[in-house]
Design an enzyme around this catalytic site. Structure first.
Site, PDB file in Angstrom:
ATOM      1  NE  ARG A  23       4.034 -15.565 -12.067  1.00  0.00           N
ATOM      2  CZ  ARG A  23       4.437 -15.470 -10.812  1.00  0.00           C
ATOM      3  NH1 ARG A  23       4.558 -14.279 -10.238  1.00  0.00           N
ATOM      4  NH2 ARG A  23       4.731 -16.550 -10.101  1.00  0.00           N
ATOM      5  CE  LYS A 119      -4.790   0.990 -10.308  1.00  0.00           C
ATOM      6  NZ  LYS A 119      -5.613   0.202  -9.398  1.00  0.00           N
ATOM      7  N   GLY A 438      -0.072   0.894   7.209  1.00  0.00           N
ATOM      8  CA  GLY A 438      -0.433  -0.472   7.571  1.00  0.00           C
ATOM      9  C   GLY A 438       0.673  -1.489   7.441  1.00  0.00           C
ATOM     10  CD  GLU A 490      -1.322  -4.608   6.264  1.00  0.00           C
ATOM     11  OE1 GLU A 490      -1.148  -5.002   5.103  1.00  0.00           O
ATOM     12  OE2 GLU A 490      -1.917  -3.550   6.533  1.00  0.00           O
ATOM     13  CG  ASP A 605      -6.151   0.164   3.658  1.00  0.00           C
ATOM     14  OD1 ASP A 605      -6.191   1.256   4.236  1.00  0.00           O
ATOM     15  OD2 ASP A 605      -5.239  -0.656   3.806  1.00  0.00           O
ATOM     16  CG  HIS A 705       5.205   4.888  -4.723  1.00  0.00           C
ATOM     17  ND1 HIS A 705       4.604   5.992  -4.158  1.00  0.00           N
ATOM     18  CD2 HIS A 705       4.236   3.955  -4.827  1.00  0.00           C
ATOM     19  CE1 HIS A 705       3.333   5.723  -3.941  1.00  0.00           C
ATOM     20  NE2 HIS A 705       3.084   4.498  -4.340  1.00  0.00           N
TER      21      HIS A 705
END
Length: 789
Positions: A23, A119, A438, A490, A605, A705
């Protein structure tokens, strides 16, 4: 140096991953954004990666190196920058676009929101959506594409250039002008491509690959009609054009494609093997037919004996006009399997990452051209046999359980109205109940604890104590805010798919199996290699602990079977529907255990539900049937008074709303703030469709976002818009998506404003008056990709 002297079959690729095996590109780009390295240092990283990847292609004996597949952020954005078609609202000079400005297009700045992202077809890769209108010009922009080609030539390589095709570029663009037909821009974009092709010819490039994956869609007739004049013009310019299609069959266009003056055509024989012989039978012998026979979207080693059996009849017919390649760009696969030191030898022998796929092409090419590949075929055949017969893959108990599944296993005990009454009696929630999706902020302390635990620096007891402290903090803050249905946050989860895959049988995990999702964002999908089952409970202890800290109903959080399937590298030896049913049964077991532990509200989900749709609408119903059934299997083992939620990320729901309703979740939460609640109208039958979503809905009232904290009045306006189309008794209030990418100060401030807006709305409802809000201008454009993944 790449060889171009082959008199028979040639091998090439459509594209290679650009992020680097470690990466390197991700880390360099992020350092550049933080000001830690210079533009020159970043450019050096890019050049090193490109040269390395070209060298690998040459060493594998490919006949060309593919140039133009590299991008600092996204290849569609690169093409817009090359054409000069960048959004005018930024005020940048397209011909002098700097690298910092390029990144501002992708990430936004203090004055302008980022370009929208969505996408790429049915992949999990996100591209930046070009913005066009009648005023858009394609007068040329950056020269990076040509500089890379010159560099490859100086390295001694035979070059095949690659770009998105003009029709696909227009199709993927967003028209910023109501009523304007994007195809009206076709003459000007064809003229721009003509100039590019002429420049390639001057550089000595012999072949240009133009990607037109939209041909795999069910295109409107006017778009199909545009193909012939477009390519007749482009093919007259002195560079051999290879038109590349992928992701599905293009058989319906075969007669038209055969007539075009193309040098060659690439078809996807992995996703659509049925088109192979059809094309071979009618393809002109003087034109190249490139067969995509190595899977460019998955990591399984090719069955070379089987592939040779597919290719040889076509080879006998076409001879030197046959090329072989992966099905699509290798962008969708990890870079190099060789560095995976923790995978056991057997499982590793079943896999092939991008570099290994180059080796597979090399073997196929040598075999078709008369070389001795006996040793390679024997080794490959042994691995294929071991995989087919391995007890690690096939678990008879899983197959028996699926076979014994009752037809009614995907149905709740009662209809929604009956369940709704039971749930209201049990939970006694106020009108407009509030919740979140969540996750809560994944702080540096959480990440540090997880890393220390994996390294062995923290014991299991110490790690669990750290996570419980984070959960207690999240529950306390939600109680103080007044959220009606809290979540545990979470903290213990690294990723919404990986976390479950690590606890399910049939999954394996890599160290370096990263693929680019968007920009510098990379994901490491689990390897779903065998039959799936749940050895033990996965979330019950965490949710039970969280429930012990509050008197409010704690919402259990699970990832659904379709999303786990879509966001994994899935086994290719059985139908995806069968694998999805196996996952569904495992999630069903968890749902039942959560219910038995006293968790009465459970969210499953499914943000990837829509992205699994086949490209051709004619194939949708089959997918929607098995995907919807898998969700219902996971959700239908509980009593009427247990409330099942699901969450779906921002998407176009209009065309599949009946299928979403057929999932029969008691509550669905969706991203709507970026569409200014317009998306919600589809659920209320306001778009000219008689269909009305029958169950409860939680439209997002603020965009997670962005770090920006929306004001109370802004969220109140969205609540008012929601109330215009959804009755108050069916409406929930929540953010757009999970909060893991946000910081605590902005999270608390935004949620406090959300609760204040909800109180105001409840007061209006209790007093029987209409909720009227002063108009407030808020951003409605995309700020990035969903935080779910």
């Amino acid at each position: 140096m790449s060889s171009t002297n082959s008199v028979n079959v040639k091998a090439h690729i459509l594209g290679f991953p650009r992020i680097g095996a470690q990466r390197e590109l991700k880390f360099a780009v992020e350092k550049f954004w933080r000001g830690e390295i210079s533009e020159g240092e970043l450019s050096q990283v890019g050049q090193t990666l490109r040269r390395r990847h070209w060298a690998w292609q040459a060493e594998a004996g490919l006949d060309f190196v593919t140039v133009g597949d590299f991008a600092w952020y996204d290849q569609i954005l690169n093409t817009a920058a090359l054409l000069g078609a960048i959004p005018a609202r930024f005020g940048f000079d397209a011909k002098r676009l700097s690298l910092p400005q390029y990144f501002e297009l992708a990430r936004g700045n203090t004055e302008q929101f980022a370009m929208e992202m969505t996408k790429y077809f049915d992949t999990n890769y996100h591209y930046l959506v070009p913005e066009i209108s009648s005023k858009t010009t394609f007068d040329g922009g950056v020269e990076w594409f040509f500089h890379e080609i010159e560099d490859a030539i100086t390295q001694g390589h035979a070059v095949k250039a690659v770009l998105p095709g003009p029709l696909t570029f227009l199709w993927l663009s967003k028209c910023k002008q109501d009523g304007y037909n994007k195809l009206d821009l076709l003459p000007s974009i064809v003229a721009a491509y003509t100039r590019i092709i002429n420049k390639l010819a001057a550089l000595g490039v012999a072949h240009l690959q133009l990607d037109e994956p939209i041909l795999a869609l069910q295109l409107p007739a006017e778009w199909v009609a545009a193909l012939e004049p477009t390519y007749r013009t482009l093919c007259e310019q002195g560079v051999k054009i290879v038109l590349a299609t992928y992701f599905d069959s293009v058989t319906e266009h075969a007669p038209l494609l055969a007539k075009l003056p193309l040098a060659g055509l690439h078809i996807d024989a992995v996703r659509a093997p049925e088109q192979l012989l059809s094309f071979a039978a009618q393809w002109p012998s003087n034109k190249v037919l490139s067969l995509g026979v190595i899977d460019g979207r998955n990591i399984w080693a090719a069955d070379l004996v089987k592939v040779l059996g597919q290719i040889k009849p076509v080879h006998a017919q076409l001879g030197a006009s046959l090329w072989i390649a992966p099905s699509c760009s290798l962008l969708h696969t990890p870079v190099d399997l060789a560095q995976e030191e923790k995978l056991d030898a057997e499982l590793k022998s079943w896999l092939a990452f991008a570099k290994q796929k180059l080796a597979e092409l090399s073997v196929l090419k040598r075999g078709l051209n008369g070389g001795d590949i006996t040793a390679e075929l024997t080794l490959n055949a042994d691995a294929q046999h071991a995989r087919r017969t391995s007890k690690r893959i096939h678990n008879p108990a899983v197959a028996a359980r699926l076979a014994a599944l009752a037809p009614s296993a995907d149905q709740r005990w009662a209809d929604f109205a009956t369940r709704q009454a039971a749930q209201r009696k049990r939970f006694n929630l106020p009108v407009l109940p509030t919740t979140t999706i969540g996750s809560f902020p994944q702080t540096k302390e959480i990440r540090a604890a997880r890393a220390a635990f994996k390294k062995g620096d923290l014991s299991l007891e110490q790690y669990e104590a750290a996570m419980k402290a984070e959960i207690a903090l999240v529950v306390k803050k939600q109680d103080e805010l007044g959220i009606d249905v809290p979540v545990h946050g979470e903290a213990e989860r690294n990723d919404m798919v990986e976390y479950f895959g690590e606890q399910l049988a049939g999954f394996a995990f890599t160290q370096f199996g990263w693929v680019q999702s968007y920009g510098s964002r990379c994901v490491k999908p689990p390897v779903l290699f065998g039959d799936v089952s749940r050895p033990s409970a996965m979330t019950v202890a965490w949710s039970s602990y969280a429930q012990s800290l509050t008197n409010k109903p704690m919402k259990g959080m699970l990832t659904g079977p379709v999303t786990i399937l879509q966001w994994s590298f899935v086994r290719d030896d059985q139908p995806r529907s069968v694998t999805c049913d196996q996952i569904a049964l495992a999630i069903r077991d968890e749902v039942v255990d959560l219910e038995e532990a006293g968790i009465g509200i459970i969210q499953i989900d499914e943000p990837a539900f829509r992205e699994g749709l086949p490209l051709k609408q004619a194939d949708w119903s089959k997918y929607l049937d098995w995907a919807g059934r898998a969700f219902r299997i996971s959700a239908s083992g509980v009593a009427n008074d247990t409330q099942i939620h699901t969450h779906m990320c921002y998407s176009e729901f209009n065309d599949i709303l009946p299928a979403i309703a057929a999932m029969d979740a008691d509550v669905i939460t969706i991203e709507t703030s970026r569409s200014d609640m317009d998306l919600l109208e589809a659920f209320a039958g306001k778009n000219g469709d008689a269909f009305i979503y029958p169950n409860e809905i939680g439209p997002g009232v603020y965009d997670i976002h962005s770090p920006r904290v929306p004001q109370v009045n802004e969220m109140l306006r969205l609540i008012a818009k929601a109330l215009e189309v959804v009755p108050a008794e069916r409406l929930w209030i929540n953010p757009d998506c999970g909060l893991k990418t946000r910081g605590w100060p902005e999270t608390e401030a935004a949620l406090a404003n959300m609760l204040e807006a909800t109180k105001t709305a409840r007061a209006a409802i209790s007093e029987g008056r209409q909720l009227i809000v002063d108009s407030a201008k808020i951003p409605t454009e995309s700020h990035g990709a969903c935080a779910c993944h």
